[in-house]
Design a protein around this motif. Structure first.
Motif, PDB file in Angstrom:
ATOM      1  N   UNK A  95      22.028  41.123  21.200  1.00 16.70           N
ATOM      2  CA  UNK A  95      22.642  40.493  20.043  1.00 16.70           C
ATOM      3  C   UNK A  95      22.990  39.036  20.337  1.00 16.70           C
ATOM      4  N   UNK A  96      23.497  38.767  21.543  1.00 20.02           N
ATOM      5  CA  UNK A  96      23.788  37.388  21.942  1.00 20.02           C
ATOM      6  C   UNK A  96      22.507  36.562  21.925  1.00 20.02           C
ATOM      7  N   UNK A  97      21.418  37.105  22.463  1.00 21.32           N
ATOM      8  CA  UNK A  97      20.141  36.387  22.483  1.00 21.32           C
ATOM      9  C   UNK A  97      19.659  36.086  21.068  1.00 21.32           C
ATOM     10  N   UNK A  98      19.806  37.065  20.181  1.00 17.97           N
ATOM     11  CA  UNK A  98      19.358  36.872  18.798  1.00 17.97           C
ATOM     12  C   UNK A  98      20.189  35.795  18.106  1.00 17.97           C
ATOM     13  N   UNK A  99      21.504  35.874  18.244  1.00 22.75           N
ATOM     14  CA  UNK A  99      22.365  34.854  17.646  1.00 22.75           C
ATOM     15  C   UNK A  99      22.035  33.476  18.206  1.00 22.75           C
ATOM     16  N   UNK A 100      21.833  33.415  19.515  1.00 16.01           N
ATOM     17  CA  UNK A 100      21.555  32.134  20.171  1.00 16.01           C
ATOM     18  C   UNK A 100      20.269  31.513  19.641  1.00 16.01           C
ATOM     19  N   UNK A 101      19.226  32.336  19.440  1.00 10.60           N
ATOM     20  CA  UNK A 101      17.966  31.812  18.888  1.00 10.60           C
ATOM     21  C   UNK A 101      18.180  31.229  17.501  1.00 10.60           C
ATOM     22  N   UNK A 102      18.956  31.936  16.676  1.00 10.74           N
ATOM     23  CA  UNK A 102      19.223  31.416  15.336  1.00 10.74           C
ATOM     24  C   UNK A 102      19.987  30.097  15.393  1.00 10.74           C
ATOM     25  N   UNK A 103      20.931  29.984  16.309  1.00  6.54           N
ATOM     26  CA  UNK A 103      21.692  28.743  16.432  1.00  6.54           C
ATOM     27  C   UNK A 103      20.807  27.597  16.908  1.00  6.54           C
ATOM     28  N   UNK A 108      21.134  29.638  11.823  1.00  8.78           N
ATOM     29  CA  UNK A 108      22.463  30.242  11.702  1.00  8.78           C
ATOM     30  C   UNK A 108      23.146  29.705  10.440  1.00  8.78           C
ATOM     31  N   UNK A 109      23.653  30.607   9.622  1.00  6.96           N
ATOM     32  CA  UNK A 109      24.265  30.205   8.353  1.00  6.96           C
ATOM     33  C   UNK A 109      25.763  30.495   8.367  1.00  6.96           C
ATOM     34  N   UNK A 110      26.536  29.565   7.837  1.00  4.56           N
ATOM     35  CA  UNK A 110      27.968  29.779   7.679  1.00  4.56           C
ATOM     36  C   UNK A 110      28.170  30.734   6.509  1.00  4.56           C
ATOM     37  N   UNK A 111      28.736  31.919   6.778  1.00  4.49           N
ATOM     38  CA  UNK A 111      28.897  32.919   5.720  1.00  4.49           C
ATOM     39  C   UNK A 111      30.347  33.337   5.501  1.00  4.49           C
ATOM     40  N   UNK A 112      31.275  32.649   6.168  1.00  2.00           N
ATOM     41  CA  UNK A 112      32.685  32.964   5.978  1.00  2.00           C
ATOM     42  C   UNK A 112      33.218  34.052   6.871  1.00  2.00           C
ATOM     43  N   UNK A 113      32.366  34.661   7.697  1.00  2.00           N
ATOM     44  CA  UNK A 113      32.841  35.708   8.613  1.00  2.00           C
ATOM     45  C   UNK A 113      33.743  35.074   9.669  1.00  2.00           C
ATOM     46  N   UNK A 121      47.269  35.515  21.098  1.00  2.00           N
ATOM     47  CA  UNK A 121      46.208  34.615  21.530  1.00  2.00           C
ATOM     48  C   UNK A 121      44.976  35.263  22.096  1.00  2.00           C
ATOM     49  N   UNK A 122      44.804  36.580  21.911  1.00  2.00           N
ATOM     50  CA  UNK A 122      43.618  37.261  22.423  1.00  2.00           C
ATOM     51  C   UNK A 122      42.544  37.339  21.341  1.00  2.00           C
ATOM     52  N   UNK A 123      41.293  37.350  21.780  1.00  2.00           N
ATOM     53  CA  UNK A 123      40.169  37.396  20.854  1.00  2.00           C
ATOM     54  C   UNK A 123      39.989  38.820  20.328  1.00  2.00           C
ATOM     55  N   UNK A 124      40.213  39.009  19.036  1.00  2.00           N
ATOM     56  CA  UNK A 124      40.035  40.317  18.412  1.00  2.00           C
ATOM     57  C   UNK A 124      38.606  40.531  17.928  1.00  2.00           C
ATOM     58  N   UNK A 125      37.976  39.468  17.434  1.00  2.00           N
ATOM     59  CA  UNK A 125      36.615  39.602  16.906  1.00  2.00           C
ATOM     60  C   UNK A 125      35.904  38.263  17.033  1.00  2.00           C
ATOM     61  N   UNK A 126      34.655  38.316  17.540  1.00  2.00           N
ATOM     62  CA  UNK A 126      33.851  37.106  17.646  1.00  2.00           C
ATOM     63  C   UNK A 126      33.237  36.872  19.008  1.00  2.00           C
ATOM     64  N   UNK A 127      33.312  37.874  19.911  1.00  2.00           N
ATOM     65  CA  UNK A 127      32.837  37.622  21.272  1.00  2.00           C
ATOM     66  C   UNK A 127      31.324  37.399  21.344  1.00  2.00           C
ATOM     67  N   UNK A 128      30.559  38.062  20.481  1.00  2.00           N
ATOM     68  CA  UNK A 128      29.112  37.857  20.524  1.00  2.00           C
ATOM     69  C   UNK A 128      28.738  36.482  19.986  1.00  2.00           C
ATOM     70  N   UNK A 129      29.416  36.034  18.929  1.00  2.00           N
ATOM     71  CA  UNK A 129      29.151  34.687  18.427  1.00  2.00           C
ATOM     72  C   UNK A 129      29.565  33.638  19.450  1.00  2.00           C
ATOM     73  N   UNK A 134      28.027  29.488  23.624  1.00  2.00           N
ATOM     74  CA  UNK A 134      27.971  29.000  25.007  1.00  2.00           C
ATOM     75  C   UNK A 134      26.524  28.984  25.497  1.00  2.00           C
ATOM     76  N   UNK A 135      25.777  30.049  25.201  1.00  2.00           N
ATOM     77  CA  UNK A 135      24.394  30.148  25.680  1.00  2.00           C
ATOM     78  C   UNK A 135      23.493  29.090  25.059  1.00  2.00           C
ATOM     79  N   UNK A 136      23.700  28.813  23.782  1.00  2.00           N
ATOM     80  CA  UNK A 136      22.830  27.871  23.071  1.00  2.00           C
ATOM     81  C   UNK A 136      23.261  26.426  23.219  1.00  2.00           C
ATOM     82  N   UNK A 137      24.547  26.202  23.522  1.00  2.00           N
ATOM     83  CA  UNK A 137      25.069  24.838  23.563  1.00  2.00           C
ATOM     84  C   UNK A 137      25.195  24.208  22.194  1.00  2.00           C
ATOM     85  N   UNK A 138      25.246  25.035  21.145  1.00  2.00           N
ATOM     86  CA  UNK A 138      25.292  24.541  19.767  1.00  2.00           C
ATOM     87  C   UNK A 138      26.616  24.925  19.126  1.00  2.00           C
ATOM     88  N   UNK A 139      27.290  23.969  18.511  1.00  2.00           N
ATOM     89  CA  UNK A 139      28.518  24.250  17.774  1.00  2.00           C
ATOM     90  C   UNK A 139      28.177  24.812  16.399  1.00  2.00           C
TER      91      UNK A 139
END
Length: 325
Positions: A95-103, A108-113, A121-129, A134-139
């Protein structure tokens, strides 16, 4: 909710950290987002430590109540978020690889998620994004929500995930699950020479939707194999894939004839390769994998195009041969 005040893209996720390698040369400015409480954008910063300081400040503000803002999450900020991610589910690298390719390719589209942080201060949701950033170097732009209860993370992702077929249905296509699966096979064959792939090689939904946008003839191939016996002879999606690649080799009329002979079984002589593969697909239904079924159909096509009458067709474990014109 504040306006969108972007972080500029940054590769400086490791800068100034002990033992870290120097970042690759990109725009390394990471800007503080404007929040509801801030009228002026604070000075820019460019390293992991300043990103962490900004996040600490935002978590502190959220003690008064949940905050929401839209920002560009850069690699530096994504790394900070990932380090505040204890006891989360295991990362699915595919999933990380797939997201990274889209980025990386701008799909990659902004969809409000939202990316969601707990009140502590802990991450509840968003670790794959975040991992993909980080992998793609794209904001990427994202809604960031801070201040919910930590135990609410068990309620995330409760809805049914949308499939490629769901998206195709939204766009008005018919027989969308078959179309989506056939397009995935066509995409996979074009890149990897196979129809069934392992997790890290699978395309993203956006890649398949783009493939269908560029190759609308796949929908014609789905229509061409609509027959009550299609599932017995390989399955509609696989047959649509084969029809599509056969069409690209020899034209639609020839591909249509092969499929009619396969599906209807009329006027086939005893040594006809189509009859052979037809009988074998029925006899081994449920045991042959997709690549094996595709290989048999490819070999039957080649023998048929060469006018051969073989006693048998070899199966080499799903390696697809080059097709005859």
């Amino acid at each position: 909710m504040s306006g969108h005040t972007p972080f500029a893209a940054s590769d400086a996720t490791q800068k100034n950290r002990p033992g870290a390698e120097a970042p690759s040369p990109r725009n390394n400015m990471l800007h503080m987002p404007q929040t509801a409480e801030t009228n002026n954008t604070p000075p820019a910063f460019s390293d992991y430590h300043r990103a962490a300081m900004w996040l600490d400040g935002e978590v502190s503000k959220a003690r008064k109540g949940v905050t929401t803002q839209v920002i560009d999450v850069t690699p530096a900020l994504a790394e900070v978020l990932l380090e505040r991610n204890p006891s989360n589910r295991k990362i699915r690298q595919a999933l990380v690889d797939a997201f990274s390719r889209d980025m990386e390719t701008g799909k990659w589209a902004f969809n409000g998620e939202p990316i969601i942080l707990s009140a502590d201060g802990f991450l509840n949701d968003g670790q794959h994004r975040c991992s993909a950033i980080v992998a793609s170097g794209v904001a990427i732009p994202a809604v960031v929500v801070i201040g919910v209860a930590r135990d609410t993370r068990t309620t995330i992702d409760q809805g049914a995930a949308r499939t490629v077929g769901d998206y195709l249905g939204m766009e008005g296509h018919k027989d969308t699950n078959v179309l989506g699966a056939a397009a995935t096979m066509c995409w996979a064959h074009g890149i990897y020479g196979a129809v069934s792939l392992g997790g890290r090689q699978r395309p993203t939904k956006s890649e398949i939707l783009k493939f269908l946008e560029d190759h609308q003839s796949v929908a014609h191939s789905v229509t061409a194999v609509q027959h009550k016996s299609a599932n017995a002879y390989g399955g509609k999606s696989l047959l649509a894939f084969c029809h599509w690649v056969f069409t690209r080799k020899a034209g639609a009329a020839v591909a249509d004839q092969f499929m009619r002979n396969l599906l209807e079984g009329a006027n086939l002589l005893s040594r006809d390769p189509i009859l052979y593969v037809r009988n074998r697909l029925v006899a081994e239904r449920g045991t042959l994998k997709a690549n094996d079924r595709a290989e048999l159909l490819f070999r039957a096509w080649n023998a048929w195009r060469r006018g051969e009458t073989p006693r048998t067709l070899l199966n080499t474990g799903g390696v697809l041969p080059v097709l005859e014109d």
